[in-house]
Structures are given as structure tokens and as C-alpha cells.
Motif scaffolding. Structure first.
Motif, PDB file in Angstrom:
ATOM      1  N   ARG A 117      28.923  17.387  88.642  1.00  0.00           N
ATOM      2  CA  ARG A 117      28.038  16.327  89.485  1.00  0.00           C
ATOM      3  C   ARG A 117      27.946  15.035  89.151  1.00  0.00           C
ATOM      4  O   ARG A 117      28.256  14.120  89.642  1.00  0.00           O
ATOM      5  CB  ARG A 117      26.647  16.907  89.925  1.00  0.00           C
ATOM      6  N   LEU A 118      27.918  14.624  87.615  1.00  0.00           N
ATOM      7  CA  LEU A 118      28.072  13.203  87.162  1.00  0.00           C
ATOM      8  C   LEU A 118      29.407  12.899  87.228  1.00  0.00           C
ATOM      9  O   LEU A 118      29.539  11.503  87.640  1.00  0.00           O
ATOM     10  CB  LEU A 118      27.526  13.561  85.795  1.00  0.00           C
ATOM     11  N   ARG A 119      30.546  13.538  87.025  1.00  0.00           N
ATOM     12  CA  ARG A 119      31.681  13.251  87.175  1.00  0.00           C
ATOM     13  C   ARG A 119      31.909  12.770  88.754  1.00  0.00           C
ATOM     14  O   ARG A 119      32.804  11.494  89.123  1.00  0.00           O
ATOM     15  CB  ARG A 119      32.917  14.187  86.951  1.00  0.00           C
ATOM     16  N   ARG A 120      31.430  13.602  89.722  1.00  0.00           N
ATOM     17  CA  ARG A 120      31.597  13.252  90.950  1.00  0.00           C
ATOM     18  C   ARG A 120      30.927  11.899  91.421  1.00  0.00           C
ATOM     19  O   ARG A 120      31.179  11.178  92.516  1.00  0.00           O
ATOM     20  CB  ARG A 120      31.026  14.428  91.975  1.00  0.00           C
ATOM     21  N   ALA A 121      29.810  11.710  90.773  1.00  0.00           N
ATOM     22  CA  ALA A 121      28.995  10.384  90.919  1.00  0.00           C
ATOM     23  C   ALA A 121      29.837   8.992  90.261  1.00  0.00           C
ATOM     24  O   ALA A 121      29.531   7.899  90.542  1.00  0.00           O
ATOM     25  CB  ALA A 121      27.566  10.493  90.345  1.00  0.00           C
ATOM     26  N   GLY A 122      31.033   9.323  89.708  1.00  0.00           N
ATOM     27  CA  GLY A 122      31.844   8.220  89.102  1.00  0.00           C
ATOM     28  C   GLY A 122      31.852   7.983  87.766  1.00  0.00           C
ATOM     29  O   GLY A 122      32.530   7.267  87.277  1.00  0.00           O
ATOM     30  N   TYR A 123      31.092   8.974  86.985  1.00  0.00           N
ATOM     31  CA  TYR A 123      31.340   8.728  85.532  1.00  0.00           C
ATOM     32  C   TYR A 123      32.204   9.663  84.878  1.00  0.00           C
ATOM     33  O   TYR A 123      32.239  10.814  84.984  1.00  0.00           O
ATOM     34  CB  TYR A 123      29.979   9.138  84.801  1.00  0.00           C
ATOM     35  N   SER A 124      33.394   9.095  84.375  1.00  0.00           N
ATOM     36  CA  SER A 124      34.300   9.797  83.604  1.00  0.00           C
ATOM     37  C   SER A 124      33.762  10.697  82.400  1.00  0.00           C
ATOM     38  O   SER A 124      32.948  10.045  81.714  1.00  0.00           O
ATOM     39  CB  SER A 124      35.542   8.952  83.433  1.00  0.00           C
ATOM     40  N   PRO A 125      34.489  11.665  81.888  1.00  0.00           N
ATOM     41  CA  PRO A 125      34.266  12.070  80.611  1.00  0.00           C
ATOM     42  C   PRO A 125      34.191  10.960  79.438  1.00  0.00           C
ATOM     43  O   PRO A 125      33.643  11.458  78.413  1.00  0.00           O
ATOM     44  CB  PRO A 125      35.410  13.226  80.444  1.00  0.00           C
ATOM     45  N   ASP A 126      34.859   9.880  79.646  1.00  0.00           N
ATOM     46  CA  ASP A 126      34.820   9.144  78.540  1.00  0.00           C
ATOM     47  C   ASP A 126      33.852   8.180  78.392  1.00  0.00           C
ATOM     48  O   ASP A 126      33.609   7.303  77.455  1.00  0.00           O
ATOM     49  CB  ASP A 126      36.264   8.298  78.495  1.00  0.00           C
ATOM     50  N   SER A 127      32.935   8.190  79.708  1.00  0.00           N
ATOM     51  CA  SER A 127      31.958   7.190  79.844  1.00  0.00           C
ATOM     52  C   SER A 127      30.437   7.586  78.774  1.00  0.00           C
ATOM     53  O   SER A 127      30.608   8.789  78.306  1.00  0.00           O
ATOM     54  CB  SER A 127      31.376   7.250  81.221  1.00  0.00           C
ATOM     55  N   ILE A 128      30.019   6.614  78.559  1.00  0.00           N
ATOM     56  CA  ILE A 128      28.640   6.745  77.578  1.00  0.00           C
ATOM     57  C   ILE A 128      27.555   7.762  78.333  1.00  0.00           C
ATOM     58  O   ILE A 128      27.090   8.937  77.793  1.00  0.00           O
ATOM     59  CB  ILE A 128      28.170   5.563  77.153  1.00  0.00           C
ATOM     60  N   GLU A 129      27.600   7.447  79.778  1.00  0.00           N
ATOM     61  CA  GLU A 129      26.729   8.379  80.452  1.00  0.00           C
ATOM     62  C   GLU A 129      27.070   9.779  80.384  1.00  0.00           C
ATOM     63  O   GLU A 129      26.281  10.844  79.888  1.00  0.00           O
ATOM     64  CB  GLU A 129      26.732   8.003  82.028  1.00  0.00           C
ATOM     65  N   HIS A 130      28.564  10.375  80.543  1.00  0.00           N
ATOM     66  CA  HIS A 130      29.010  11.610  80.389  1.00  0.00           C
ATOM     67  C   HIS A 130      28.754  12.259  79.236  1.00  0.00           C
ATOM     68  O   HIS A 130      28.376  13.208  79.020  1.00  0.00           O
ATOM     69  CB  HIS A 130      30.405  11.663  80.870  1.00  0.00           C
TER      70      HIS A 130
END
Length: 182
Positions: A117-130
Motif C-alpha cells: 500500500r505504501l508503494r501504491r501511494a508512491g513511495y519506492s522501496p528505496d525511499s526513506i519512508e519505505h
């Protein structure tokens, strides 16, 4: 971000925390609307799959808020302890939807839902959020499976996971918790 250490006060960490907090609160509201339930933090909350299912069914039938654990919410990467309770509401709702228990395999299934769901919200696996959410979900499941303990300081562990391989972060956190307990 590749650093030896990272501070919770770093601007990119602060921004990621704010982004994750907004994302989880929006997702919690969406989930509540979808199920027709609200939630409230409680030190006495369901702790097994059967109890979670019963709590959500009762909430849907009565309109009473479901109880979500508000224990140990002070050291998370979310902005406020209530935001961690919102995450736990979403987390428990995934256990309810999936009928997934609390053993490591089921917890990893629930974690994969959050990360998708986080990826679908636009946060890639490389993002700090992910990477923070990965540490908070997958990392903590593996920590518990390896040590038999919960992570005491979720923020510290998540920050370690940003700068270390997951296994190294688990080992370092386990050593720190052992030292702190002595």
C-alpha cells in the motif's frame, strides 16, 4: 541515504516521519470508513486473532470503537503516539481481513500488505519512508523471531535499519537491549 549514523533530527528523516504519519492517518480513516468502525487506544486490547476478529465484528455490529493497544507507542517514527495507534488499527484490520494470526509467517504477510500500500501511494522501496516502514514491520517480526523479545525502542531500531543490513541492525539492537537490561 548511506551514512554511518543518522539522526532523527535530520531534515530528510523528519520529512519521512511526517509523510508516513500523514499516510497512515489517511489509511486508518479510509479503513475505518470501509469497515464502518472507529478505534480507540487502550492498554487492554485484543492479542490473538480470535480476539481481533471478535473485536472488529463487535465494533461493526454495535458502532463502538475497536480497542487498539496504545502501549509502547512513545519511541516510534510516527510523529505522535496516537499516530502509532492509527498504524496499529490498520495493522489489526489486516489481521482481520486476512484472518492472519500472529506467528512470524502471518505477520510477514500483513507486513507485505502495508508495504504494498505504501508503494501504491508512491513511495519506492528505496525511499526513506519505505525503509522505515520495512524496519517497523518486517524488521520487528524478524527481531522477535530471533530474540524472543519485542524491540524496546522502535525509532532507534528503524534508524539502525537505514544504515545497516537488517541482520546487523537486529544484532546491534539485541545487544543494546541486553546492555540496557543489565
Amino acid at each position: 541515504m548511506q551514512m554511518e549514523t543518522v539522526s532523527v533530527d535530520a531534515p530528510e528523516i523528519q520529512l519521512a516521519r511526517i509523510n508516513l504519519t500523514k499516510w497512515i492517518n489517511d489509511l486508518a480513516e479510509e479503513t475505518a470508513d470501509e469497515l464502518g468502525v472507529t478505534w480507540r487506544g487502550s492498554p487492554c486490547a485484543p492479542s490473538s486473532l480470535a480476539e481481533v476478529v471478535e473485536e472488529f465484528r463487535a465494533g461493526m455490529l454495535t458502532g463502538l470503537p475497536v480497542r487498539i493497544s496504545n502501549r509502547f507507542c512513545d519511541n516510534t517514527f510516527y510523529v505522535r503516539p496516537e499516530d502509532n495507534v492509527a498504524f496499529r488499527f490498520v495493522h489489526d484490520s489486516r489481521h482481520y481481513f486476512l484472518r492472519a494470526g500472529f506467528e512470524p509467517e502471518s505477520e510477514l504477510l500483513v507486513a507485505s500488505c502495508h508495504l504494498a500500500r505504501l508503494r501504491r501511494a508512491g513511495y519506492s522501496p528505496d525511499s526513506i519512508e519505505h525503509r522505515l516502514l520495512y524496519a517497523d514491520t518486517v524488521g520487528q517480526v524478524l527481531f522477535l523471531a530471533e530474540t524472543g523479545q519485542f524491540v524496546d525502542n522502535q525509532m532507534r531500531f528503524a534508524l539502525r535499519c537505514l544504515t545497516s543490513r537488517l541482520q546487523d541492525a537486529i544484532s546491534a539492537e539485541a545487544a543494546m537491549q541486553t546492555r540496557e537490561a543489565s
